[in-house]
Design a protein around this motif. Structure first.
Motif, PDB file in Angstrom:
ATOM      1  N   GLU A  73       0.855  -1.184   0.000  1.00  0.00           N
ATOM      2  CA  GLU A  73       0.000   0.000   0.000  1.00  0.00           C
ATOM      3  C   GLU A  73       0.888   1.230   0.000  1.00  0.00           C
ATOM      4  O   GLU A  73       1.803   1.347   0.813  1.00  0.00           O
ATOM      5  CB  GLU A  73      -0.907   0.021   1.225  1.00  0.00           C
ATOM      6  CG  GLU A  73      -1.879   1.185   1.193  1.00  0.00           C
ATOM      7  CD  GLU A  73      -2.846   1.184   2.362  1.00  0.00           C
ATOM      8  OE1 GLU A  73      -3.499   2.221   2.565  1.00  0.00           O
ATOM      9  OE2 GLU A  73      -2.944   0.169   3.051  1.00  0.00           O
ATOM     10  N   ALA A 105      -3.153   3.758  -2.441  1.00  0.00           N
ATOM     11  CA  ALA A 105      -3.252   2.864  -3.597  1.00  0.00           C
ATOM     12  C   ALA A 105      -2.395   1.623  -3.362  1.00  0.00           C
ATOM     13  O   ALA A 105      -1.352   1.689  -2.718  1.00  0.00           O
ATOM     14  CB  ALA A 105      -2.787   3.586  -4.864  1.00  0.00           C
ATOM     15  N   ASP A 106      -2.844   0.493  -3.894  1.00  0.00           N
ATOM     16  CA  ASP A 106      -2.063  -0.739  -3.820  1.00  0.00           C
ATOM     17  C   ASP A 106      -1.159  -0.840  -5.039  1.00  0.00           C
ATOM     18  O   ASP A 106      -1.564  -0.505  -6.157  1.00  0.00           O
ATOM     19  CB  ASP A 106      -2.985  -1.959  -3.771  1.00  0.00           C
ATOM     20  CG  ASP A 106      -3.688  -2.097  -2.438  1.00  0.00           C
ATOM     21  OD1 ASP A 106      -3.131  -1.644  -1.414  1.00  0.00           O
ATOM     22  OD2 ASP A 106      -4.794  -2.660  -2.402  1.00  0.00           O
ATOM     23  N   TRP A 107       0.062  -1.325  -4.821  1.00  0.00           N
ATOM     24  CA  TRP A 107       1.078  -1.432  -5.861  1.00  0.00           C
ATOM     25  C   TRP A 107       1.609  -2.849  -5.940  1.00  0.00           C
ATOM     26  O   TRP A 107       1.895  -3.461  -4.912  1.00  0.00           O
ATOM     27  CB  TRP A 107       2.251  -0.504  -5.552  1.00  0.00           C
ATOM     28  CG  TRP A 107       1.912   0.941  -5.639  1.00  0.00           C
ATOM     29  CD1 TRP A 107       1.264   1.690  -4.708  1.00  0.00           C
ATOM     30  CD2 TRP A 107       2.182   1.813  -6.726  1.00  0.00           C
ATOM     31  NE1 TRP A 107       1.120   2.984  -5.150  1.00  0.00           N
ATOM     32  CE2 TRP A 107       1.676   3.084  -6.381  1.00  0.00           C
ATOM     33  CE3 TRP A 107       2.818   1.638  -7.955  1.00  0.00           C
ATOM     34  CZ2 TRP A 107       1.789   4.173  -7.236  1.00  0.00           C
ATOM     35  CZ3 TRP A 107       2.929   2.730  -8.800  1.00  0.00           C
ATOM     36  CH2 TRP A 107       2.412   3.987  -8.441  1.00  0.00           C
ATOM     37  N   TRP A 155       3.995  -1.043 -10.159  1.00  0.00           N
ATOM     38  CA  TRP A 155       2.887  -0.427 -10.879  1.00  0.00           C
ATOM     39  C   TRP A 155       1.626  -0.622 -10.058  1.00  0.00           C
ATOM     40  O   TRP A 155       1.523  -1.538  -9.261  1.00  0.00           O
ATOM     41  CB  TRP A 155       2.744  -0.956 -12.297  1.00  0.00           C
ATOM     42  CG  TRP A 155       2.280  -2.368 -12.453  1.00  0.00           C
ATOM     43  CD1 TRP A 155       1.008  -2.785 -12.703  1.00  0.00           C
ATOM     44  CD2 TRP A 155       3.068  -3.566 -12.379  1.00  0.00           C
ATOM     45  NE1 TRP A 155       0.962  -4.149 -12.796  1.00  0.00           N
ATOM     46  CE2 TRP A 155       2.218  -4.657 -12.593  1.00  0.00           C
ATOM     47  CE3 TRP A 155       4.421  -3.817 -12.143  1.00  0.00           C
ATOM     48  CZ2 TRP A 155       2.664  -5.973 -12.583  1.00  0.00           C
ATOM     49  CZ3 TRP A 155       4.869  -5.122 -12.132  1.00  0.00           C
ATOM     50  CH2 TRP A 155       3.991  -6.181 -12.356  1.00  0.00           C
ATOM     51  N   GLN A 156       0.668   0.284 -10.230  1.00  0.00           N
ATOM     52  CA  GLN A 156      -0.562   0.230  -9.445  1.00  0.00           C
ATOM     53  C   GLN A 156      -1.366  -1.010  -9.789  1.00  0.00           C
ATOM     54  O   GLN A 156      -1.485  -1.389 -10.954  1.00  0.00           O
ATOM     55  CB  GLN A 156      -1.411   1.470  -9.662  1.00  0.00           C
ATOM     56  CG  GLN A 156      -0.891   2.656  -8.891  1.00  0.00           C
ATOM     57  CD  GLN A 156      -1.880   3.800  -8.881  1.00  0.00           C
ATOM     58  OE1 GLN A 156      -2.500   4.100  -9.892  1.00  0.00           O
ATOM     59  NE2 GLN A 156      -2.013   4.436  -7.738  1.00  0.00           N
ATOM     60  N   ASP A 178      -4.539  -1.461  -9.805  1.00  0.00           N
ATOM     61  CA  ASP A 178      -5.671  -1.187 -10.697  1.00  0.00           C
ATOM     62  C   ASP A 178      -5.265  -0.432 -11.956  1.00  0.00           C
ATOM     63  O   ASP A 178      -6.101   0.005 -12.727  1.00  0.00           O
ATOM     64  CB  ASP A 178      -6.773  -0.433  -9.952  1.00  0.00           C
ATOM     65  CG  ASP A 178      -6.319   0.915  -9.415  1.00  0.00           C
ATOM     66  OD1 ASP A 178      -5.111   1.215  -9.480  1.00  0.00           O
ATOM     67  OD2 ASP A 178      -7.165   1.667  -8.912  1.00  0.00           O
ATOM     68  N   GLY A 179      -3.961  -0.318 -12.194  1.00  0.00           N
ATOM     69  CA  GLY A 179      -3.474   0.374 -13.389  1.00  0.00           C
ATOM     70  C   GLY A 179      -2.934  -0.600 -14.412  1.00  0.00           C
ATOM     71  O   GLY A 179      -2.723  -1.776 -14.130  1.00  0.00           O
TER      72      GLY A 179
END
Length: 100
Positions: free
Chosen positions: A29, A34-36, A69-70, A72-73
């Motif tokens: 986190e 955001a989670d990575w 990288w994220q 959700d990305g």
């Protein structure tokens, strides 16, 4: 008998999302909540030069570092960071976009 291929057939420029996610070592986190996805690259596996978004300096060949990288990305937005810059990312703003 033909030689074995270790690469999947992926069109040039496309990233194999499934392959990239299998190599993830952790989900962390970030300071923004955001989670990575995070992957640690040992020095012997660092075979290219990258520019760190944390300090805007090069990560040289043979230098251990982090790829992140994220969650959700898109995986094609993953970035290579100096390990120290990755750890300090919550204490300083990234310098992305100055050099690419």
């Amino acid at each position: 008998m033909s030689p074995r291929r270790n690469r999947r057939d992926v069109p040039d420029g496309d990233v194999d999302l499934d392959r990239a996610r299998r190599k993830v070592e952790a989900v962390e986190e970030g300071p923004d909540g955001a989670d990575w996805y995070v992957r640690h690259i040992p020095g012997q596996a660092a075979t290219k030069v990258y520019r760190c978004p944390g300090c805007d300096h090069e990560i040289g060949v043979g230098v251990p570092h982090v790829v992140a990288w994220q969650v959700d990305g898109p995986v094609d937005e993953r970035r290579h960071w100096h390990t120290g810059c990755w750890r300090a990312r919550g204490r300083r703003a990234p310098r992305v976009g100055r050099h690419r």
